[in-house]
Design a protein around this motif. Structure first.
Motif, PDB file in Angstrom:
ATOM      1  N   VAL A  86      -4.220  14.746  40.075  1.00  0.00           N
ATOM      2  CA  VAL A  86      -2.917  14.210  39.683  1.00  0.00           C
ATOM      3  C   VAL A  86      -2.360  13.318  40.782  1.00  0.00           C
ATOM      4  CG1 VAL A  86      -0.537  14.811  39.104  1.00  0.00           C
ATOM      5  CG2 VAL A  86      -2.416  16.084  38.089  1.00  0.00           C
ATOM      6  N   TYR A  97       1.127  14.895  35.153  1.00  0.00           N
ATOM      7  CA  TYR A  97       0.512  16.110  34.610  1.00  0.00           C
ATOM      8  C   TYR A  97       0.568  16.121  33.083  1.00  0.00           C
ATOM      9  CZ  TYR A  97      -0.393  18.985  38.764  1.00  0.00           C
ATOM     10  OH  TYR A  97      -0.903  19.507  39.925  1.00  0.00           O
ATOM     11  N   ASP A 156      -2.724  16.184  30.822  1.00  0.00           N
ATOM     12  CA  ASP A 156      -2.950  17.392  30.018  1.00  0.00           C
ATOM     13  C   ASP A 156      -3.010  17.081  28.527  1.00  0.00           C
ATOM     14  OD1 ASP A 156      -3.299  19.212  32.058  1.00  0.00           O
ATOM     15  OD2 ASP A 156      -1.183  19.813  32.119  1.00  0.00           O
TER      16      ASP A 156
END
Length: 165
Positions: A45, A65, A69
């Motif tokens: 990240v 993130y 994700d």
């Protein structure tokens, strides 16, 4: 493939292929371009955030993130945890292949995709064996969503540095 023809994995990372409900924001487009430009790279990240900032896209850690994700949940990226317990994201080489094969250096922690290095025949054999194993698991009522084989050792650069010492 020519330099102008995107790989199937890179082509699958278009704005049109975003998961339902995911907006094509400036940050999303920049992330897709970044990951698609280096398909063998595994990104943390922090690395994504730093690279996006260099591209002029100011994105905070939480947004980074969330984007990564969501793309991983949609099957566009592979999410894994390295030996240092750092979460990394990589472009899924081919959605049809059951296994992602990675090599992680235990010294510098670089991560390489082995599909390009092993060659088509070796990759096909490994994937055929994994497909058989996954079939057995499915017959037992299990439903694996992602498989990854991670090999660890010294990369060529670190091995060379060790010999000099």
């Amino acid at each position: 493939m020519s330099a102008r023809t995107p790989s199937p994995a890179t082509a699958a990372l278009s704005v049109q292929s975003l998961p339902p409900g995911m907006r094509a924001t400036r940050a999303t487009k920049a992330l897709l371009a970044l990951v698609g430009s280096q398909p063998g790279m595994q990104w943390s990240v922090a690395e994504v955030q730093a690279r996006l900032q260099k591209m002029g896209v100011d994105v905070n850690r939480v947004t980074s993130y969330r984007l990564l994700d969501r793309l991983a949940a949609a099957g566009k990226l592979v999410k894994s945890v390295d030996a240092e317990r750092l979460t990394r994201y990589a472009l899924r080489a081919d959605a049809q292949e059951p296994l992602q094969v990675r090599y992680e250096c235990t010294d510098c922690h670089s991560v390489q995709s082995l599909e390009e290095r092993a060659g088509d025949a070796a990759t096909a054999q490994v994937n055929q064996a994994m497909a058989q194993y996954l079939q057995v698991l499915q017959e037992q009522g299990l439903a694996p969503e992602q498989t990854e084989l991670r090999l660890q050792g010294l990369c060529a650069d670190c091995k060379h540095d060790t010999k000099k010492s």
